[in-house]
Scaffold this active site. Structure first.
Site, PDB file in Angstrom:
ATOM      1  CB  THR A   1      21.989   3.640  29.734  1.00 39.57           C
ATOM      2  OG1 THR A   1      22.202   4.782  28.909  1.00 39.57           O
ATOM      3  CG2 THR A   1      21.141   4.026  30.933  1.00 39.57           C
TER       4      THR A   1
ATOM      5  CD  GLU B   1      27.002  10.485  24.571  1.00 38.22           C
ATOM      6  OE1 GLU B   1      28.228  10.298  24.649  1.00 38.22           O
ATOM      7  OE2 GLU B   1      26.501  11.619  24.409  1.00 38.22           O
TER       8      GLU B   1
ATOM      9  CD  GLU C   1      17.995   6.950  18.279  1.00 38.11           C
ATOM     10  OE1 GLU C   1      17.221   6.921  17.320  1.00 38.11           O
ATOM     11  OE2 GLU C   1      18.186   5.998  19.038  1.00 38.11           O
TER      12      GLU C   1
ATOM     13  CE  LYS D   1      21.472   7.812  29.498  1.00 39.61           C
ATOM     14  NZ  LYS D   1      21.747   8.344  28.213  1.00 39.61           N
TER      15      LYS D   1
ATOM     16  CB  CYS E   1      16.796   6.326  25.745  1.00 40.16           C
ATOM     17  SG  CYS E   1      18.059   6.106  24.485  1.00 40.16           S
TER      18      CYS E   1
ATOM     19  CE  LYS F   1      17.980   0.932  26.780  1.00 40.07           C
ATOM     20  NZ  LYS F   1      19.055   1.322  27.661  1.00 40.07           N
TER      21      LYS F   1
ATOM     22  CE  LYS G   1      14.702  12.832  18.546  1.00 41.34           C
ATOM     23  NZ  LYS G   1      15.726  13.221  19.525  1.00 41.34           N
TER      24      LYS G   1
HETATM   25  C1  UGA Z   1      17.032  10.523  25.135  1.00 40.42           C
HETATM   26  C2  UGA Z   1      17.625  11.703  25.942  1.00 40.42           C
HETATM   27  O1  UGA Z   1      16.999  12.913  25.548  1.00 40.42           O
HETATM   28  C3  UGA Z   1      19.136  11.800  25.726  1.00 40.42           C
HETATM   29  O2  UGA Z   1      19.665  12.844  26.553  1.00 40.42           O
HETATM   30  C4  UGA Z   1      19.765  10.467  26.109  1.00 40.42           C
HETATM   31  O3  UGA Z   1      21.170  10.477  25.855  1.00 40.42           O
HETATM   32  C5  UGA Z   1      19.139   9.351  25.280  1.00 40.42           C
HETATM   33  O4  UGA Z   1      17.724   9.331  25.522  1.00 40.42           O
HETATM   34  C6  UGA Z   1      19.750   8.047  25.724  1.00 40.42           C
HETATM   35  O5  UGA Z   1      19.558   7.681  26.883  1.00 40.42           O
HETATM   36  O6  UGA Z   1      20.551   7.461  24.969  1.00 40.42           O
HETATM   37  P1  UGA Z   1      16.351  10.131  22.553  1.00 40.42           P
HETATM   38  O7  UGA Z   1      15.635   8.915  23.074  1.00 40.42           O
HETATM   39  O8  UGA Z   1      17.274  10.006  21.402  1.00 40.42           O
HETATM   40  O9  UGA Z   1      17.225  10.800  23.757  1.00 40.42           O
HETATM   41  O10 UGA Z   1      15.246  11.202  22.117  1.00 40.42           O
HETATM   42  P2  UGA Z   1      14.458  12.400  22.831  1.00 40.42           P
HETATM   43  O11 UGA Z   1      14.638  13.592  22.024  1.00 40.42           O
HETATM   44  O12 UGA Z   1      14.787  12.484  24.271  1.00 40.42           O
HETATM   45  O13 UGA Z   1      12.946  11.909  22.676  1.00 40.42           O
HETATM   46  C7  UGA Z   1      12.454  10.757  23.346  1.00 40.42           C
HETATM   47  C8  UGA Z   1      10.963  10.628  23.159  1.00 40.42           C
HETATM   48  O14 UGA Z   1      10.278  11.638  23.897  1.00 40.42           O
HETATM   49  C9  UGA Z   1      10.490  10.791  21.708  1.00 40.42           C
HETATM   50  O15 UGA Z   1       9.527   9.804  21.427  1.00 40.42           O
HETATM   51  C10 UGA Z   1       9.871  12.172  21.659  1.00 40.42           C
HETATM   52  O16 UGA Z   1       8.849  12.271  20.706  1.00 40.42           O
HETATM   53  C11 UGA Z   1       9.312  12.277  23.073  1.00 40.42           C
HETATM   54  N1  UGA Z   1       9.141  13.674  23.523  1.00 40.42           N
HETATM   55  C12 UGA Z   1      10.235  14.479  23.694  1.00 40.42           C
HETATM   56  C13 UGA Z   1       7.872  14.163  23.802  1.00 40.42           C
HETATM   57  O17 UGA Z   1       6.860  13.456  23.673  1.00 40.42           O
HETATM   58  N2  UGA Z   1       7.748  15.456  24.251  1.00 40.42           N
HETATM   59  C14 UGA Z   1       8.820  16.260  24.432  1.00 40.42           C
HETATM   60  O18 UGA Z   1       8.622  17.433  24.850  1.00 40.42           O
HETATM   61  C15 UGA Z   1      10.090  15.766  24.133  1.00 40.42           C
END
Ligand code: UGA
Length: 429
Positions: free
Chosen positions: A121, A151, A155, A204, A260, A263, A320
């Site tokens: 990113t 991407e 995770e 992105k 992600c 940042k 998560k």
């Molecule tokens: C996120 C994006 O969802 C991906 O599409 C992206 O590719 C990735 O960043 C990246 O830029 O590499 P990720 O950080 O792995 O993915 O995890 P998420 O499932 O998005 O969760 C991020 C945070 O948001 C977690 O702490 C989760 O607990 C929180 N979250 C998520 C909430 O508090 N509420 C929600 O409804 C969903």
């Protein structure tokens, strides 16, 4: 196709493995010799469902290999993906030093046409930067193209997300390159969007910032629900059935963490500042997220009184579920705040305890949720692992000093909890 992936973090390792699984020859390069030797020995440095098995299968079939040598990776490959880290500088901007260093090294080893792909990113304009660095340092008069192919994997569901993405974004500088990417991803049969390089880079950040905005939005609605006597989980249902809103990324809780969203939201605010564009909306999203844990601890104090001397069980440490990643995990903020106020912490996480021990050595680690709950004054759910939803709550209640539950991810039904005799406190309900 012959593919080189530079950087074996989440994105690099998962993308490389999936490309190999689709029948390509993939070489993964990383400067970290220890990591590469572990991967060569079949050890996978991260916890990601399905990844280890896929790596083993593709290594056994000779489609996937690992090296520390840029020369070995770059020379035989037509496509070279840059998937190194872009951590945040104290100013909030992404630190592009690894991307720049890799671009210089690629330049050393290209002697025939290659496509260089930014998978990390990176802010708008980084494609140009990589092109300039390679032009400046290349040893021969070779032609090359730079593509942005962001991407979107998450995770915990990285393999499934890579095999079935909602869309594939290809920021291509010309038609020939675009066609090559359409071929690369054709077997996934997913929607593909060809754009210019700048737009792909922006897509992105805009996507991650929008998802973070949804989360912060619902978290403020949760604060309002707490005051007004409404239940945010009902509100989410009522909103989510509207197809224009949808249910995803509307779970209220302790806020977003991980490597992600924190940042990328900071980086987009910096980009907006650089271009003189007002983005107070996103600044507000970040501020709301920063206030989640202090707000939650405030609610704990309303129930528990003084935190000093209280023994608190913490379920979930990873940022998560289904990952062992502790980067920007809300558990860290919460534990630090509770320790400052004199609490004693007993924690359990199904996967992240080894990583957590390195950051938070001062708490007690337990081998199960039951052991963590034993003789505690309160239990806090921080990460919504599936196994926590299936706990025998009767057993938990019997072992706790007082049956108080703070559910930071709203995984339990309040009515059931009251019926079981718990003092139950969710988020926004
Ligand atoms: C996120 C994006 O969802 C991906 O599409 C992206 O590719 C990735 O960043 C990246 O830029 O590499 P990720 O950080 O792995 O993915 O995890 P998420 O499932 O998005 O969760 C991020 C945070 O948001 C977690 O702490 C989760 O607990 C929180 N979250 C998520 C909430 O508090 N509420 C929600 O409804 C969903």
């Amino acid at each position: 196709m012959n593919i080189c992936i530079i950087g074996t973090g989440y994105v690099g390792l998962v993308t490389g493995t999936v490309f190999a699984d689709l029948g390509n020859e993939v070489i993964c390069v990383d400067a970290d010799a220890e990591k590469i030797s572990a991967l060569q020995g079949g050890k996978v440095p991260i916890y990601e469902p399905g990844l280890e098995e896929m790596i083993h299968r593709n290594v056994a079939d000779n489609r996937l290999s690992f090296t520390t040598s840029m020369k070995k990776g770059v020379e035989p490959s037509n496509l070279i993906f840059i998937a190194v880290g872009t951590p945040t500088k104290p100013s909030g901007e992404p630190d592009l030093s690894q991307v720049k260093a890799v671009a210089r090294e690629i330049a050393e080893h290209i002697s025939a046409y290659k496509i260089i792909v930014n998978k990390s990113t990176v802010p708008v304009g980084t494609g140009d930067l990589v092109r300039q660095i390679i032009n400046r340092h290349k040893k021969s008069d070779t032609d090359f193209d730079v593509v942005s192919n962001p991407e979107f994997l998450r995770e915990g569901s990285a393999i499934a997300d890579t095999l079935a993405p909602d869309r594939i974004v290809i920021g291509a500088p010309n038609h020939k390159v675009a066609v090559k990417f359409l071929e690369l991803y054709a077997s996934l049969e997913r929607p593909m969007l060809i754009t210019d390089v700048y737009s792909a880079e922006m897509i992105k950040y805009a996507s991650n910032a929008f998802l973070a905005t949804k989360i912060s939005f619902i978290n403020v609605i949760a604060n309002l629900c707490e005051k007004a006597g409404a239940d945010v989980t009902s509100v989410i249902k009522g909103m989510g059935y509207d197809k224009r809103i949808g249910f995803q990324f509307l779970q209220a809780g302790l806020g977003y963490g991980g490597s992600c969203f924190p940042k990328d939201t900071e980086a987009l605010v910096c980009t907006a500042g650089k271009y003189g564009v007002d983005f107070k909306l996103l600044e507000g999203v970040i501020k709301i997220n920063t206030n989640r844990v202090p707000h939650f601890v405030g609610r704990m104090k309303e129930v528990l009184g003084d935190i000093q001397g209280k023994v608190i069980a913490l379920l979930g440490l990873a940022f998560k579920p289904d990952t062992d990643d502790m980067r920007e995990a809300k558990s860290i903020e919460l534990i630090e705040l509770l320790l400052q106020q004199g609490a004693e912490i007993k924690a359990y996480d199904p996967a992240a305890m080894n990583n957590s021990r390195k950051i938070l050595p001062q708490i007690t680690y337990c081998s199960s949720a039951y052991e963590a709950a034993d003789k505690t004054d309160a239990l806090v759910v921080v990460t919504e692992w599936r196994e926590f939803k299936l706990l025998n709550l009767e057993r938990i209640k019997e072992t706790m000093k007082s049956p108080v539950i703070f559910d930071g991810r709203n995984i339990y039904d309040p009515t059931v909890m009251y019926r079981q005799g718990f003092s139950y406190h969710g988020v926004g309900r």
